[in-house]
Design an enzyme around this catalytic site. Sequence first.
Site, PDB file in Angstrom:
ATOM      1  CB  SER A 130      17.807  71.788  50.952  1.00 27.39           C
ATOM      2  OG  SER A 130      16.866  71.957  52.004  1.00 27.39           O
TER       3      SER A 130
ATOM      4  CB  SER B 166      17.598  70.833  54.906  1.00 24.13           C
ATOM      5  OG  SER B 166      17.862  69.999  53.822  1.00 24.13           O
TER       6      SER B 166
ATOM      7  CE  LYS C 179      15.146  75.374  52.301  1.00 22.22           C
ATOM      8  NZ  LYS C 179      15.347  74.110  53.008  1.00 22.22           N
TER       9      LYS C 179
HETATM   10  N1  GLN Z   1      19.763  65.985  52.415  1.00 18.48           N
HETATM   11  C1  GLN Z   1      18.501  65.391  52.677  1.00 18.48           C
HETATM   12  C2  GLN Z   1      17.784  65.139  51.375  1.00 18.48           C
HETATM   13  O1  GLN Z   1      18.346  65.391  50.372  1.00 18.48           O
HETATM   14  C3  GLN Z   1      17.691  66.255  53.582  1.00 18.48           C
HETATM   15  C4  GLN Z   1      17.077  67.414  52.902  1.00 18.48           C
HETATM   16  C5  GLN Z   1      16.252  68.254  53.814  1.00 18.48           C
HETATM   17  O2  GLN Z   1      16.356  68.151  55.027  1.00 18.48           O
HETATM   18  N2  GLN Z   1      15.381  69.048  53.219  1.00 18.48           N
HETATM   19  O3  GLN Z   1      16.690  64.697  51.344  1.00 18.48           O
END
Ligand code: GLN
Length: 482
Positions: free
Chosen positions: A150, A174, A75
Amino acid sequence: MHNKSLRELALGLKNSDFSSVELTQYFLDRIETNKDINAFITVDSDSSLRQAAQADEMLSSNNGQPLTGIPLAQKDIFCTEGMRTSCGSKMLDNFISPYDATVIRKFRQAGSITLGKTNMDEFAMGSSNETSFYGRVLNPWDKERVPGGSSGGSAAAVAARLAPAATGTDTGGSIRQPASFCGITGLKPSYGRVSRYGMIAFASSLDQGGPMTRSAEDAAIILQTMSGFDPRDSTSIDIEVPDFSAGLENELKGLKIGLPVEFFNEDLDPAIASITTDALREYEKLGAKLVDISLPNSHLSVPCYYVLAPAEASSNLSRFDGARYGYRTAEYDDLLDMYKKTRAEGFGEEVKRRIIIGAYALSAGYYDAYYLKAQKIRRLISDDFTRAFEKCDVIAGPTAPGTAFRFGENSDDPVAMYLNDIYTISVNLAGLPGMSIPAGINNKLPVGLQLIGQYFDEEKLLNVAHRYQQVTDWHTQSPEGF
Ligand code: GLN
């Protein structure tokens, strides 16, 4: 080749059925032919092939470890020396880290190859990969739909077999939500299990890196390399790292699976409910017992998270000021003007929204009402889990409230987007390990089952996931054409 497990790939390399250079070239070619998926932000074939040639030398002198010579996707939140680390943001479009994140260093030491850096929501804020500066990632199951976020680039790359496995990070879901949307296996470890050093910070008390793979067996191998105490991360926990593969085959007889009554209510989509119920039936056949548990404060997890995560983000992202890293505006009058223009031009909409919410929640007049209150709620949520684990060994439920949605479907409504993580966020707030495994298909789209474990009991989670994958084949299904 692209359906081989990590263990099969390692065996193929050991027996010289193929070299690491051949294997790496094979996946680089797949990435190139499937460029439209947009799973990667940066690919550097020359560097990958150089690493592969070195791995081949290690293998020929019998110095191989389980991941030596195996190409992996990282990532783009993990700093990689000599290669761009953008975190999905214009702010870091030109940033080349002078050092490796601990996770990347561990993979290098294990002899694995960096295939490339995967696309992601900007600074890991999002649930659909639509906030990336580098454009959206397509879900290989249906290219009109989001891969989740994400870590959507990693999830899409593994689902489309562009990489044997990948890393992700999970602050509120995410790893697990994109794993669910793309039909792969994703594990968010306990907070402190995997070093955050060199992992660009979003919300430091919640962020955790982990594996995104096709099976629990592969996840055990990736997690093994990622885990371990790191003196460079002050929240890293100095606790023994077990052999995650050793307990995979353990019997599930007598295992108590807790079902949160709050997750199985009338709000749950009937299709997701029925797939979840079928998965639980499989577990009963394997000897597990289902027990009802309660997480009475779980409805507070999304509002609690959306005070705490933006608060931490607003503080973490203050370092992007045009002076230290990455982007700087072209023209400015004075220092303050340079800060303002740099941040206005360098950050995207969602990141700005989080910074504003976070700064507000932390401001002197509102700190008690929002930030402090949310911290107290966080404790209640984590106490719920402590009580629940007195009655069960693992907790099971849905990963996400639905399957992959269409592009644009939730873009104008941040709250609808935030609700995607309704089942995952409480796990981050409590610091527990959580996993999503493929458990069914609804309208040609994958559905994940979430498993939540006790602190530092990733071993049990992997065991529970693996036994299920031995008697079902959801995890082996691939999107059409891949
Ligand atoms: N969807 C969540 C957010 O937008 C979690 C994102 C994540 O886990 N990095 O914060």
